[in-house]
Design a protein around this motif. Structure first.
Motif, PDB file in Angstrom:
ATOM      1  N   LYS A  23       2.495   6.606  -2.648  1.00 49.48           N
ATOM      2  CA  LYS A  23       1.344   6.305  -1.792  1.00 49.48           C
ATOM      3  C   LYS A  23       0.140   5.818  -2.589  1.00 49.48           C
ATOM      4  O   LYS A  23      -0.779   5.240  -2.017  1.00 49.48           O
ATOM      5  N   THR A  24       0.134   6.090  -3.892  1.00 50.20           N
ATOM      6  CA  THR A  24      -0.995   5.714  -4.742  1.00 50.20           C
ATOM      7  C   THR A  24      -0.502   4.810  -5.857  1.00 50.20           C
ATOM      8  O   THR A  24       0.460   5.147  -6.555  1.00 50.20           O
ATOM      9  N   THR A  59       0.811  -1.220   0.000  1.00 52.71           N
ATOM     10  CA  THR A  59       0.000   0.000   0.000  1.00 52.71           C
ATOM     11  C   THR A  59       0.848   1.275   0.000  1.00 52.71           C
ATOM     12  O   THR A  59       0.324   2.358  -0.253  1.00 52.71           O
ATOM     13  N   ARG A  60       2.130   1.135   0.273  1.00 55.66           N
ATOM     14  CA  ARG A  60       3.031   2.301   0.265  1.00 55.66           C
ATOM     15  C   ARG A  60       4.442   1.796   0.050  1.00 55.66           C
ATOM     16  O   ARG A  60       4.800   0.717   0.536  1.00 55.66           O
ATOM     17  N   LYS A 117      -1.766  -2.467  -7.218  1.00 53.86           N
ATOM     18  CA  LYS A 117      -0.864  -2.669  -6.082  1.00 53.86           C
ATOM     19  C   LYS A 117       0.068  -3.862  -6.327  1.00 53.86           C
ATOM     20  O   LYS A 117      -0.364  -4.901  -6.844  1.00 53.86           O
ATOM     21  N   ASP A 133       8.269   8.990  -2.386  1.00 56.86           N
ATOM     22  CA  ASP A 133       7.297   8.244  -1.598  1.00 56.86           C
ATOM     23  C   ASP A 133       6.090   7.940  -2.481  1.00 56.86           C
ATOM     24  O   ASP A 133       5.398   8.853  -2.944  1.00 56.86           O
TER      25      ASP A 133
END
Length: 242
Positions: free
Chosen positions: A134-135, A93-94, A139, A132
């Motif tokens: 995040k989206t 998820t990140r 996934k 970073d």
């Protein structure tokens, strides 16, 4: 008319027309399982650089600067996970995206020599950094390896364990490594001599301030099940097995 004035002969062959018939295609419903690269993310990273490049021989005027980007590292490091229900796999998820490479600059410039040839200077300007993420468009999926160890009691004394007997279980999941592709590079740049020169003066160094908008594609090979139409081409009658 002399022989040398005659046109050169050319050999040609008239082409015969061919018949064209549509080929029959049969469509069947199918739900194939495929394994293909899937786009995880496609971010645009802004990289800001300053560099000083020497010129030998010295320059009087910069004519053209051609730039390209070369990447030697695009690595995704997961930092947050969500378990996939019913399995021991996780969705990322990140993550941190590490990028490294260099800008290859080809500088063409004029020297102080009268009627001299254009000079050429090639320089590699390195860069590195991280972002970073995040989206995700899709996934990443990772499986975690596991180690387990089973101990036993002493058969002759149930109050103490055996230190010479163990059962080991080792599960290793080999995950598809996320990888990167170069998509686009947009350069914004100011080049100047650190020392202001006269119109006919020369300079041997230039300072560059570069803003690079770098677009990369991050992918992972995943297994997908699709709703599709399977198509079978049927050749004309007369083939073996018809």
């Amino acid at each position: 008319m002399a022989d040398q004035d005659l046109p050169c002969p050319v050999t040609s062959t008239e082409q015969l027309p061919l018949t064209v018939e549509p080929t029959q295609i049969i469509s069947l419903e199918a739900t194939p399982t495929i394994k293909v690269p899937v786009v995880l993310a496609e971010p645009t990273l802004q990289i800001v650089l300053e560099s000083t490049i020497t010129l030998n021989p010295a320059a009087t005027e910069i004519k053209r600067v051609v730039k390209n980007v070369f990447l030697n590292q695009v690595k995704l490091v997961p930092v947050a996970f969500k378990p996939i229900h019913g399995t021991d796999f996780f969705k990322v998820t990140r993550a941190k995206l590490f990028v490294a490479g260099h800008i290859r600059k080809n500088i063409e410039y004029a020297s102080a020599e009268c009627n001299g040839a254009l000079q050429d200077r090639i320089a590699d300007v390195p860069f590195s950094g991280f972002a970073d993420i995040k989206t995700f468009l899709t996934k990443p999926i990772l499986g975690v390896s596991e180690d387990s160890k089973t101990a036993f009691l002493n058969e002759q004394n149930g109050l103490v364990p055996r230190l010479d007997k163990f059962f080991f279980q080792n599960l290793v999941k080999y995950n598809e490594q996320p990888f990167g592709e170069l998509v686009a590079a947009n350069f914004f740049e100011v080049d100047f001599s650190p020392v202001i020169t006269s119109p006919e003066g020369s300079f041997s160094t230039i300072t560059e301030k570069i803003v690079l908008d770098l677009t990369v594609k991050v992918l992972q090979t995943q297994q997908l099940k699709l709703n599709a139409t399977q198509q079978i081409t049927v050749p004309p009658q007369g083939t073996v097995g018809s």
